[in-house]
Design a protein around this motif. Structure first.
Motif, PDB file in Angstrom:
ATOM      1  N   ARG A   1      17.267  69.812  24.928  1.00  0.00           N
ATOM      2  CA  ARG A   1      18.120  70.046  26.096  1.00  0.00           C
ATOM      3  C   ARG A   1      17.504  69.415  27.344  1.00  0.00           C
ATOM      4  N   ALA A   2      16.925  68.229  27.170  1.00  0.00           N
ATOM      5  CA  ALA A   2      16.200  67.574  28.266  1.00  0.00           C
ATOM      6  C   ALA A   2      17.144  67.172  29.395  1.00  0.00           C
ATOM      7  N   GLU A   3      16.662  67.294  30.599  1.00  0.00           N
ATOM      8  CA  GLU A   3      17.304  66.789  31.814  1.00  0.00           C
ATOM      9  C   GLU A   3      16.359  66.915  33.000  1.00  0.00           C
ATOM     10  N   PHE A   4      15.811  68.125  33.178  1.00  0.00           N
ATOM     11  CA  PHE A   4      14.910  68.381  34.291  1.00  0.00           C
ATOM     12  C   PHE A   4      13.500  68.674  33.779  1.00  0.00           C
ATOM     13  N   SER A   5      12.504  68.351  34.599  1.00  0.00           N
ATOM     14  CA  SER A   5      11.114  68.640  34.237  1.00  0.00           C
ATOM     15  C   SER A   5      10.915  70.138  34.058  1.00  0.00           C
ATOM     16  N   ARG A   6      10.015  70.495  33.131  1.00  0.00           N
ATOM     17  CA  ARG A   6       9.586  71.893  33.066  1.00  0.00           C
ATOM     18  C   ARG A   6       8.773  72.196  34.328  1.00  0.00           C
ATOM     19  N   PRO A   7       8.759  73.430  34.779  1.00  0.00           N
ATOM     20  CA  PRO A   7       7.990  73.753  35.993  1.00  0.00           C
ATOM     21  C   PRO A   7       6.483  73.713  35.790  1.00  0.00           C
TER      22      PRO A   7
ATOM     23  N   ALA B   1       4.596  68.043   8.096  1.00  0.00           N
ATOM     24  CA  ALA B   1       4.265  68.776   9.323  1.00  0.00           C
ATOM     25  C   ALA B   1       2.908  69.471   9.190  1.00  0.00           C
ATOM     26  N   GLY B   2       2.032  69.209  10.133  1.00  0.00           N
ATOM     27  CA  GLY B   2       0.733  69.865  10.105  1.00  0.00           C
ATOM     28  C   GLY B   2      -0.208  69.356   9.039  1.00  0.00           C
ATOM     29  N   ARG B   3       0.192  68.323   8.301  1.00  0.00           N
ATOM     30  CA  ARG B   3      -0.718  67.657   7.354  1.00  0.00           C
ATOM     31  C   ARG B   3      -1.210  66.354   7.963  1.00  0.00           C
ATOM     32  N   PHE B   4      -0.265  65.537   8.393  1.00  0.00           N
ATOM     33  CA  PHE B   4      -0.620  64.261   9.018  1.00  0.00           C
ATOM     34  C   PHE B   4       0.106  64.054  10.343  1.00  0.00           C
ATOM     35  N   THR B   5       0.942  65.020  10.737  1.00  0.00           N
ATOM     36  CA  THR B   5       1.694  64.889  11.983  1.00  0.00           C
ATOM     37  C   THR B   5       1.425  66.075  12.900  1.00  0.00           C
ATOM     38  N   LEU B   6       1.690  65.850  14.188  1.00  0.00           N
ATOM     39  CA  LEU B   6       1.492  66.879  15.211  1.00  0.00           C
ATOM     40  C   LEU B   6       2.499  66.628  16.327  1.00  0.00           C
ATOM     41  N   GLY B   7       3.039  67.704  16.888  1.00  0.00           N
ATOM     42  CA  GLY B   7       3.935  67.604  18.027  1.00  0.00           C
ATOM     43  C   GLY B   7       3.350  68.323  19.225  1.00  0.00           C
ATOM     44  N   ILE B   8       3.480  67.711  20.401  1.00  0.00           N
ATOM     45  CA  ILE B   8       2.990  68.312  21.650  1.00  0.00           C
ATOM     46  C   ILE B   8       4.156  68.383  22.631  1.00  0.00           C
ATOM     47  N   GLU B   9       4.422  69.574  23.161  1.00  0.00           N
ATOM     48  CA  GLU B   9       5.453  69.726  24.179  1.00  0.00           C
ATOM     49  C   GLU B   9       4.848  69.540  25.564  1.00  0.00           C
ATOM     50  N   SER B  10       5.696  69.269  26.544  1.00  0.00           N
ATOM     51  CA  SER B  10       5.203  68.816  27.842  1.00  0.00           C
ATOM     52  C   SER B  10       4.449  69.886  28.625  1.00  0.00           C
ATOM     53  N   ASP B  11       4.592  71.153  28.230  1.00  0.00           N
ATOM     54  CA  ASP B  11       3.815  72.211  28.881  1.00  0.00           C
ATOM     55  C   ASP B  11       2.576  72.581  28.084  1.00  0.00           C
ATOM     56  N   GLY B  12       2.268  71.787  27.029  1.00  0.00           N
ATOM     57  CA  GLY B  12       1.022  71.975  26.287  1.00  0.00           C
ATOM     58  C   GLY B  12       1.151  72.717  24.986  1.00  0.00           C
ATOM     59  N   LYS B  13       2.336  73.138  24.616  1.00  0.00           N
ATOM     60  CA  LYS B  13       2.500  73.848  23.341  1.00  0.00           C
ATOM     61  C   LYS B  13       2.348  72.874  22.168  1.00  0.00           C
ATOM     62  N   ILE B  14       1.761  73.382  21.091  1.00  0.00           N
ATOM     63  CA  ILE B  14       1.431  72.568  19.917  1.00  0.00           C
ATOM     64  C   ILE B  14       2.171  73.091  18.690  1.00  0.00           C
ATOM     65  N   LYS B  15       2.744  72.169  17.921  1.00  0.00           N
ATOM     66  CA  LYS B  15       3.373  72.529  16.646  1.00  0.00           C
ATOM     67  C   LYS B  15       3.119  71.405  15.650  1.00  0.00           C
ATOM     68  N   GLY B  16       3.364  71.673  14.384  1.00  0.00           N
ATOM     69  CA  GLY B  16       2.997  70.724  13.334  1.00  0.00           C
ATOM     70  C   GLY B  16       3.873  69.497  13.266  1.00  0.00           C
ATOM     71  N   CYS B  17       5.067  69.556  13.849  1.00  0.00           N
ATOM     72  CA  CYS B  17       5.994  68.431  13.880  1.00  0.00           C
ATOM     73  C   CYS B  17       6.789  68.527  15.169  1.00  0.00           C
ATOM     74  N   PRO B  18       7.046  67.426  15.848  1.00  0.00           N
ATOM     75  CA  PRO B  18       7.750  67.485  17.132  1.00  0.00           C
ATOM     76  C   PRO B  18       9.175  68.003  17.013  1.00  0.00           C
ATOM     77  N   SER B  19       9.789  67.869  15.835  1.00  0.00           N
ATOM     78  CA  SER B  19      11.176  68.286  15.659  1.00  0.00           C
ATOM     79  C   SER B  19      11.331  69.774  15.400  1.00  0.00           C
TER      80      SER B  19
END
Length: 407
Positions: A38-44, A273-291
Motif C-alpha cells: 500500500r505504498a504512497e507515503f513514507s513511514r514516519p 524464505a529464510g534459507r537464502f533470502t531475506l526481506g527488510i522493511e523500511s522501518d527496520g523490520k526483518i522477515k525471511g522473504c520480502p513478499s
C-alpha cells in the motif's frame, strides 16, 4: 518476489541471506491499485542514513551477494546513491526494482556512477491494462522509457508482469513490448491478495485459469527460441521468459519456464524464505522473504536485535529450514511432489488462506483434478484491514469442471 541468480552449490550447505530485497522507503510516485505494501507515503519511522549503513555492514558480514532495493520507490530517497555505492564497493551486486516513473536520465546516470548494475521494471500488460493497475495514466510509457534508459546505460534489464484477470490473454503484447525495450529476463508472477490487491478480489485469477496463462507463456518462450535458432542467435541472447516463485509447479512446461536457455534445466525446489533470502522493511523490520505478510512473519527489528541473531534463532525466519510435511493439508499433503514442493509459495498460500500448506494455484494439481472433472474456485470471505502487507481470507470451493465460470 524477484528470483536471485543461481545459488552456488557450496552456498546450499549453509543457509545464509545470499539474496536480500530491501524496502528503503514507502514513499512512492505511484499509488498502484494492487500494491502489496500500500505504498504512497513514507513511514514516519524509516531508517536514517547511518542506520542504513549499519544494516549494510551486517549484510556484508553475513555474506550477502545480491541486494535489490525497492520501495515505494528507492530512488526517491536522496541517500540512495550513497547506499548503492556502499554496497557495491563491498562487492555486492546491487539492483533496483521500480515502476520507472521518475527514473530520469540524470538519476539513471547517478545510479550507474554509484555502482548500480541491474534494474527491474514492472510492466503489467499493454498501456491500457498497465495504467489501470498502476493507477496512473502514462505509467506504461514511463516504464518502457526507464527500461530503454537502463539498457542504454549498460544495466542488466529485467521486467516483471503480474498475472491477473486484467493481464490474462495479453501476454503476447506485453512480451513484445518488454523485449523491444531491452529486457534480458521477463518474469511473470501471480497477483496475490495482499495490500490493495486484497481489496480487488475480482481481479484475482482462479486456479484453473493459471494453466492457460502458463501454456501461453510456454508458447511465447518456444517461439522466441525457435526464431533465434533459425536466425543463428545463441539461446543465451534470447529474452528469458520465466515464472516467478508463486506460479507453476510441475506441469509440462516446468523445466522450460524455470530454466535459463543454454543452462542446465531447473524445476521448483521449494520456498527459500529464510534459507537464502531475506526481506527488510523500511522501518527496520526483518522477515525471511520480502513478499511475506508482515504480522505473521516479522522476526524483529534491526533497531533492537542483530540480523545474525534473527537469522539464526527466530522461528519466523527459520520456518522453511525447520519445517517438514506435517503442515501440509488437502491435496498438497498427498501430492507426489510434497517432499520437495511443500505447497509452493508460502506468501501466496498465507495471503489467501491465513496459513501455509495447501495451494490450489498449481499446474499439477489443476491437471489432476481435471482428470476427475473437478476444479477449485477461491472465494473471499474476509477483507483486509487496510495496513501495509496485510491480507484477508479466502476459502476454496470444489466444483464440477463444467461449472459456469465465476471469477
Amino acid at each position: 518476489m524477484s528470483s536471485p541468480r543461481d545459488i552456488r552449490p557450496e552456498d546450499r550447505q549453509q543457509p545464509k541471506p545470499i539474496y536480500v530485497v530491501w524496502e528503503t522507503t514507502m514513499r512512492c510516485d505511484h499509488s498502484c491499485s494492487h500494491c502489496g505494501s500500500r505504498a504512497e507515503f513514507s513511514r514516519p519511522n524509516e531508517l536514517e542514513t547511518d542506520e542504513l549503513f549499519g544494516v549494510a555492514d551486517q549484510l556484508i558480514r553475513l555474506g550477502t551477494r545480491e541486494v535489490t532495493l525497492i520501495g515505494g520507490e528507492a530512488y526517491l530517497r536522496s541517500d540512495v546513491y550513497d547506499l548503492v555505492a556502499y554496497l557495491s564497493k563491498a562487492g555486492i551486486y546491487v539492483a533496483i526494482q521500480t515502476g520507472g516513473l521518475g527514473l530520469t536520465p540524470r538519476r539513471m546516470q547517478k545510479l550507474k556512477d554509484a555502482g548500480l548494475r541491474g534494474i527491474g521494471v514492472s510492466i503489467d500488460g499493454p498501456a491500457d491494462v498497465h495504467d489501470v493497475l498502476r493507477n496512473r495514466e502514462g505509467s506504461f510509457a514511463a516504464g518502457i522509457r526507464a527500461m530503454k534508459l537502463a539498457k542504454a546505460a549498460g544495466m542488466n534489464v529485467t521486467s516483471n508482469t503480474q498475472v491477473n484477470q486484467l493481464t490474462l490473454g495479453r501476454f503476447n503484447e506485453t512480451a513484445m513490448a518488454v523485449q523491444e525495450a531491452g529486457a534480458q529476463v521477463w518474469r511473470i508472477q501471480l497477483t496475490v491478495p495482499m495490500g490493495r490487491a486484497a481489496d480487488r478480489p475480482e481481479w484475482l485469477l482462479q486456479p484453473w485459469q493459471m494453466v492457460d496463462a502458463i501454456d501461453e507463456l510456454a508458447e511465447i518462450k518456444t517461439r522466441l527460441l525457435t526464431e533465434a535458432y533459425h536466425a543463428g542467435i545463441p539461446p543465451q541472447k534470447v529474452m528469458n521468459v520465466t515464472m516467478g516463485n508463486n506460479i507453476g509447479y510441475y506441469g509440462p512446461h516446468e523445466h522450460l519456464l524455470r530454466s535459463t536457455p543454454g543452462v542446465a534445466a531447473k524445476a521448483w525446489y521449494g520456498c527459500q524464505a529464510g534459507r537464502f533470502t531475506l526481506g527488510i522493511e523500511s522501518d527496520g523490520k526483518i522477515k525471511g522473504c520480502p513478499s511475506l505478510p508482515t504480522a505473521p512473519y516479522v522476526g524483529g527489528n534491526v533497531r533492537d536485535v542483530t540480523i545474525e541473531d534473527l537469522w539464526n534463532n527466530d522461528q519466523r525466519l527459520r520456518f522453511v529450514r525447520d519445517r517438514d510435511t506435517s503442515e501440509l493439508s488437502g491435496f498438497c499433503k498427498t501430492c507426489y511432489y510434497a517432499d520437495v514442493c511443500r505447497a509452493g509459495c508460502s506468501f501466496t498460500t498465507h495471503c489467501f488462506f491465513g496459513t501455509r500448506g495447501n495451494n490450489p494455484f498449481c499446474y499439477h494439481r489443476v491437471s489432476k483434478l481435471a482428470e476427475k472433472n473437478l476444479r477449485e474456485r477461491v472465494v473471499q470471505v474476509e477483507g483486509a484491514a487496510g495496513l501495509p502487507y496485510d491480507f484477508g481470507r479466502f476459502e476454496m470451493v470444489e466444483e464440477s469442471l463444467n461449472s459456469e465460470e465465476q471469477t
